[in-house]
Design a protein around this motif. Structure first.
Motif, PDB file in Angstrom:
ATOM      1  N   GLU A  56      -4.802  -4.384   2.321  1.00  0.00           N
ATOM      2  CA  GLU A  56      -5.288  -3.860   3.605  1.00  0.00           C
ATOM      3  C   GLU A  56      -4.233  -3.973   4.700  1.00  0.00           C
ATOM      4  O   GLU A  56      -4.237  -3.184   5.648  1.00  0.00           O
ATOM      5  N   LYS A  57      -3.321  -4.936   4.567  1.00  0.00           N
ATOM      6  CA  LYS A  57      -2.237  -5.068   5.547  1.00  0.00           C
ATOM      7  C   LYS A  57      -1.038  -4.179   5.204  1.00  0.00           C
ATOM      8  O   LYS A  57      -0.361  -3.660   6.098  1.00  0.00           O
ATOM      9  N   LEU A  58      -0.781  -3.997   3.912  1.00  0.00           N
ATOM     10  CA  LEU A  58       0.373  -3.203   3.505  1.00  0.00           C
ATOM     11  C   LEU A  58       0.129  -1.698   3.608  1.00  0.00           C
ATOM     12  O   LEU A  58       1.014  -0.944   4.032  1.00  0.00           O
ATOM     13  N   VAL A  59      -1.048  -1.255   3.217  1.00  0.00           N
ATOM     14  CA  VAL A  59      -1.308   0.184   3.112  1.00  0.00           C
ATOM     15  C   VAL A  59      -1.044   0.929   4.421  1.00  0.00           C
ATOM     16  O   VAL A  59      -0.332   1.948   4.421  1.00  0.00           O
ATOM     17  N   PRO A  60      -1.566   0.475   5.574  1.00  0.00           N
ATOM     18  CA  PRO A  60      -1.301   1.236   6.798  1.00  0.00           C
ATOM     19  C   PRO A  60       0.168   1.245   7.202  1.00  0.00           C
ATOM     20  O   PRO A  60       0.656   2.232   7.762  1.00  0.00           O
ATOM     21  N   VAL A  61       0.884   0.177   6.894  1.00  0.00           N
ATOM     22  CA  VAL A  61       2.322   0.122   7.182  1.00  0.00           C
ATOM     23  C   VAL A  61       3.058   1.167   6.347  1.00  0.00           C
ATOM     24  O   VAL A  61       3.934   1.898   6.842  1.00  0.00           O
ATOM     25  N   ILE A  62       2.694   1.243   5.086  1.00  0.00           N
ATOM     26  CA  ILE A  62       3.331   2.200   4.175  1.00  0.00           C
ATOM     27  C   ILE A  62       3.013   3.635   4.595  1.00  0.00           C
ATOM     28  O   ILE A  62       3.898   4.489   4.687  1.00  0.00           O
ATOM     29  N   GLN A  63       1.755   3.888   4.882  1.00  0.00           N
ATOM     30  CA  GLN A  63       1.345   5.240   5.253  1.00  0.00           C
ATOM     31  C   GLN A  63       1.943   5.674   6.582  1.00  0.00           C
ATOM     32  O   GLN A  63       2.292   6.855   6.756  1.00  0.00           O
ATOM     33  N   ALA A  64       2.092   4.746   7.512  1.00  0.00           N
ATOM     34  CA  ALA A  64       2.682   5.080   8.810  1.00  0.00           C
ATOM     35  C   ALA A  64       4.128   5.538   8.671  1.00  0.00           C
ATOM     36  O   ALA A  64       4.632   6.295   9.501  1.00  0.00           O
ATOM     37  N   ALA A  65       4.783   5.092   7.597  1.00  0.00           N
ATOM     38  CA  ALA A  65       6.171   5.496   7.343  1.00  0.00           C
ATOM     39  C   ALA A  65       6.253   6.798   6.552  1.00  0.00           C
ATOM     40  O   ALA A  65       7.353   7.245   6.217  1.00  0.00           O
ATOM     41  N   GLY A  66       5.103   7.388   6.240  1.00  0.00           N
ATOM     42  CA  GLY A  66       5.095   8.646   5.504  1.00  0.00           C
ATOM     43  C   GLY A  66       5.170   8.511   4.006  1.00  0.00           C
ATOM     44  O   GLY A  66       5.389   9.497   3.296  1.00  0.00           O
ATOM     45  N   ALA A  67       4.977   7.296   3.500  1.00  0.00           N
ATOM     46  CA  ALA A  67       5.001   7.063   2.057  1.00  0.00           C
ATOM     47  C   ALA A  67       3.580   6.913   1.530  1.00  0.00           C
ATOM     48  O   ALA A  67       2.651   6.624   2.286  1.00  0.00           O
ATOM     49  N   ALA A  68       3.411   7.106   0.236  1.00  0.00           N
ATOM     50  CA  ALA A  68       2.114   6.924  -0.407  1.00  0.00           C
ATOM     51  C   ALA A  68       1.988   5.488  -0.888  1.00  0.00           C
ATOM     52  O   ALA A  68       2.925   4.932  -1.465  1.00  0.00           O
ATOM     53  N   ALA A  69       0.817   4.883  -0.651  1.00  0.00           N
ATOM     54  CA  ALA A  69       0.555   3.512  -1.086  1.00  0.00           C
ATOM     55  C   ALA A  69      -0.250   3.540  -2.373  1.00  0.00           C
ATOM     56  O   ALA A  69      -1.344   4.107  -2.416  1.00  0.00           O
ATOM     57  N   LEU A  70       0.282   2.921  -3.431  1.00  0.00           N
ATOM     58  CA  LEU A  70      -0.341   2.939  -4.755  1.00  0.00           C
ATOM     59  C   LEU A  70      -0.651   1.504  -5.183  1.00  0.00           C
ATOM     60  O   LEU A  70       0.260   0.681  -5.307  1.00  0.00           O
ATOM     61  N   VAL A  71      -1.919   1.216  -5.400  1.00  0.00           N
ATOM     62  CA  VAL A  71      -2.357  -0.115  -5.804  1.00  0.00           C
ATOM     63  C   VAL A  71      -2.382  -0.189  -7.330  1.00  0.00           C
ATOM     64  O   VAL A  71      -2.834   0.741  -8.006  1.00  0.00           O
TER      65      VAL A  71
END
Length: 217
Positions: A56-71
């Motif tokens: 929950e802390k990593l996903v928005p950081v990743i998405q804000a940079a324009g990357a896809a977050a994959l769990v």
């Protein structure tokens, strides 16, 4: 479209760090370094509650940079964290089940493709990508020769994109790119020295911009 769209792009594997806030800071810094297509987030032995908090802390950081977050392997955590996708590291049957349940709402890709016939079985399930190597397989400076060979074979034959695990050296990214693979995954090469993460991502992108082969079209 970015300048990186017609050559091999970088995929980051989130670092194995006991402190989630430190992990998030490392990721924020790395993503400032330039183009990153996606970030794969492994559980690394965390219990589900701690993994949920980390995602929950990593996903928005990743998405804000324009990357896809994959769990990795945990669809409940992926859903609750509003991740973009699910990386399945288990058997082909697990991947096929995940695709049936979650695609196309989520990106669903798979690894554990250790041999050509397994890779083809994975391909039959129509994932969004195939991963060659282990998420923690960066134990040497160079990418594993078997993964490079599989990536080259796959990229020449199959339209489904592939990600090939690199090594601990920046130069391993170029070796992967030269196979024709669409993506190179790096972990320790970027995060082993946290204060250099952004600079390393910038160096990798500069290397790929200069020397990686371009895709047709």
């Amino acid at each position: 479209m970015t300048a990186a769209d017609n050559r091999c792009r970088l995929v980051l594997i989130a670092p194995d760090h006991s402190d989630t806030d430190a992990c998030v800071k490392m990721m924020e810094d790395a993503l400032k370094g330039g183009d990153v297509a996606s970030v794969i987030i492994p559980q690394y032995g965390l219990d589900d509650r701690l993994f949920q908090d980390r995602a929950e802390k990593l996903v928005p950081v990743i998405q804000a940079a324009g990357a896809a977050a994959l769990v990795v392997d945990n669809s409940q955590v992926a859903g609750r964290a509003k991740a973009d996708g699910l990386h399945v590291s288990g058997a082909v049957a697990d991947l096929a089940e995940a695709i049936e349940k979650h695609a196309p709402k989520l990106i669903v890709g798979g690894g554990n493709a250790k041999e050509r016939h397994i890779a083809l079985e994975i391909g039959d399930a129509q994932p969004d990508y195939v991963f060659f190597g282990r998420l923690e397989g960066d134990i040497k400076p160079e990418a594993h020769s078997k993964n490079l060979a599989l990536g080259e074979w796959w990229a020449a034959m199959i339209e489904i994109p592939c990600i090939v695990m690199g090594g601990t050296a920046i130069e391993s990214a170029l070796a992967v790119a030269q196979t024709g693979a669409e993506f190179v995954a790096l972990r320790l090469a970027v995060f082993e020295v946290p204060e250099r993460a952004a600079a390393v991502v910038a160096e990798i992108n500069a290397l790929l911009d200069e020397k990686a082969p371009r895709f047709d079209g």
